[in-house]
Enzyme design. Sequence first.
Site, PDB file in Angstrom:
ATOM      1  N   CYS A   1      52.699 -62.629 -29.560  1.00 18.77           N
ATOM      2  CA  CYS A   1      51.825 -61.838 -30.447  1.00 18.77           C
ATOM      3  C   CYS A   1      50.977 -62.706 -31.339  1.00 18.77           C
ATOM      4  O   CYS A   1      49.939 -62.265 -31.838  1.00 18.77           O
ATOM      5  CB  CYS A   1      52.670 -60.953 -31.366  1.00 18.77           C
ATOM      6  SG  CYS A   1      53.738 -59.815 -30.518  1.00 18.77           S
TER       7      CYS A   1
ATOM      8  N   HIS B   1      54.035 -52.243 -27.424  1.00 15.67           N
ATOM      9  CA  HIS B   1      52.938 -53.001 -26.802  1.00 15.67           C
ATOM     10  C   HIS B   1      53.477 -53.581 -25.493  1.00 15.67           C
ATOM     11  O   HIS B   1      54.645 -53.991 -25.441  1.00 15.67           O
ATOM     12  CB  HIS B   1      52.517 -54.201 -27.675  1.00 15.67           C
ATOM     13  CG  HIS B   1      51.502 -53.910 -28.738  1.00 15.67           C
ATOM     14  ND1 HIS B   1      51.543 -54.538 -29.966  1.00 15.67           N
ATOM     15  CD2 HIS B   1      50.402 -53.098 -28.744  1.00 15.67           C
ATOM     16  CE1 HIS B   1      50.513 -54.118 -30.697  1.00 15.67           C
ATOM     17  NE2 HIS B   1      49.807 -53.247 -29.985  1.00 15.67           N
TER      18      HIS B   1
HETATM   19  N1  ARG Z   1      52.947 -55.229 -37.088  1.00 14.70           N
HETATM   20  C1  ARG Z   1      52.099 -55.405 -35.961  1.00 14.70           C
HETATM   21  C2  ARG Z   1      51.686 -54.060 -35.396  1.00 14.70           C
HETATM   22  O1  ARG Z   1      52.490 -53.175 -35.348  1.00 14.70           O
HETATM   23  C3  ARG Z   1      52.771 -56.249 -34.922  1.00 14.70           C
HETATM   24  C4  ARG Z   1      51.891 -56.586 -33.765  1.00 14.70           C
HETATM   25  C5  ARG Z   1      52.593 -57.352 -32.681  1.00 14.70           C
HETATM   26  N2  ARG Z   1      51.696 -57.821 -31.730  1.00 14.70           N
HETATM   27  C6  ARG Z   1      51.855 -57.752 -30.391  1.00 14.70           C
HETATM   28  N3  ARG Z   1      50.972 -58.294 -29.650  1.00 14.70           N
HETATM   29  N4  ARG Z   1      52.849 -57.086 -29.852  1.00 14.70           N
HETATM   30  O2  ARG Z   1      50.560 -53.844 -35.016  1.00 14.70           O
END
Ligand code: ARG
Length: 264
Positions: free
Chosen positions: A258, A165
């Site tokens: 996050c 991300h």
């Molecule tokens: N386990 C989650 C996923 O893989 C973690 C999300 C993390 N969020 C972020 N904004 N990077 O979707």
Amino acid sequence: MKILMCPPDYFNVEYQINPWMNLNESIDHAKARKQWETLYQTLINCDAEVSLLKPVEGLPDMVFTANPGLLYQDSFILSHFKHAVRQNEVVHLKAWLTDAGFNIANPDDFASTPFFEGGGDGLIAGETLFAGYGFRSDKQFYEQASYLDQNKLVYCQLINPRFYHLDTCFCPINEDLALWYPGAFDEETQKRMAAKIELLDVGEEEAYHFACNAVVVNNHVILPGACPKTKTLLEKRGFEVSVCEMSEFLKAGGACKCMTLRLD
Ligand code: ARG
């Protein structure tokens, strides 16, 4: 500043949708709760106004409120999660936003659009939307969205699956300044980003501790643990830095940023 968080009541690693998630490694739930509460309290101490989304059983990643949507100009863009296991989170965010009186930019068409993961991949600095894609969000999503100001997009292609991300490797501190881990981007993207905003480099080691997954409240930056160089870098630039340990959430591939969704 207004922020939406979701308590970690059902937080867990129950599936594997990024390289940080390991089904054989367990979460210390008491520790996770403490870490979440410390972040919540730190935000309150920075004068942020924090609203809470009610956690839902069976949605272990709901604690990561950055993902199901993104506030863009005056309305919310709802996400189309790549992985079905997270798609229901959008339903709950939508209900909360509608109740709170927010406008939705993309009414009910998300099943037919390319993928987009909200504040995880869309990061705003001033009037610019840094549009992350490559793992979870599709470039086509941004290209097709009529409500996005196409002249104010900077496309950011992600190339390292650990930084799946955009908010794992890039963090605008204000309109003119951002943290980034350049190794997460291809060369063309690096040039586009550097042409738009001043970038402070985070080294590889701290990048892997999610130094770029910071929350910014005015002059205050909240960093995950084990990022002392980034802390010093920011302090030298005049920011106040707080540290919140995030070890349990890193096991799911997330940290401070996050777990927050900007509401204004
Ligand atoms: N386990 C989650 C996923 O893989 C973690 C999300 C993390 N969020 C972020 N904004 N990077 O979707």
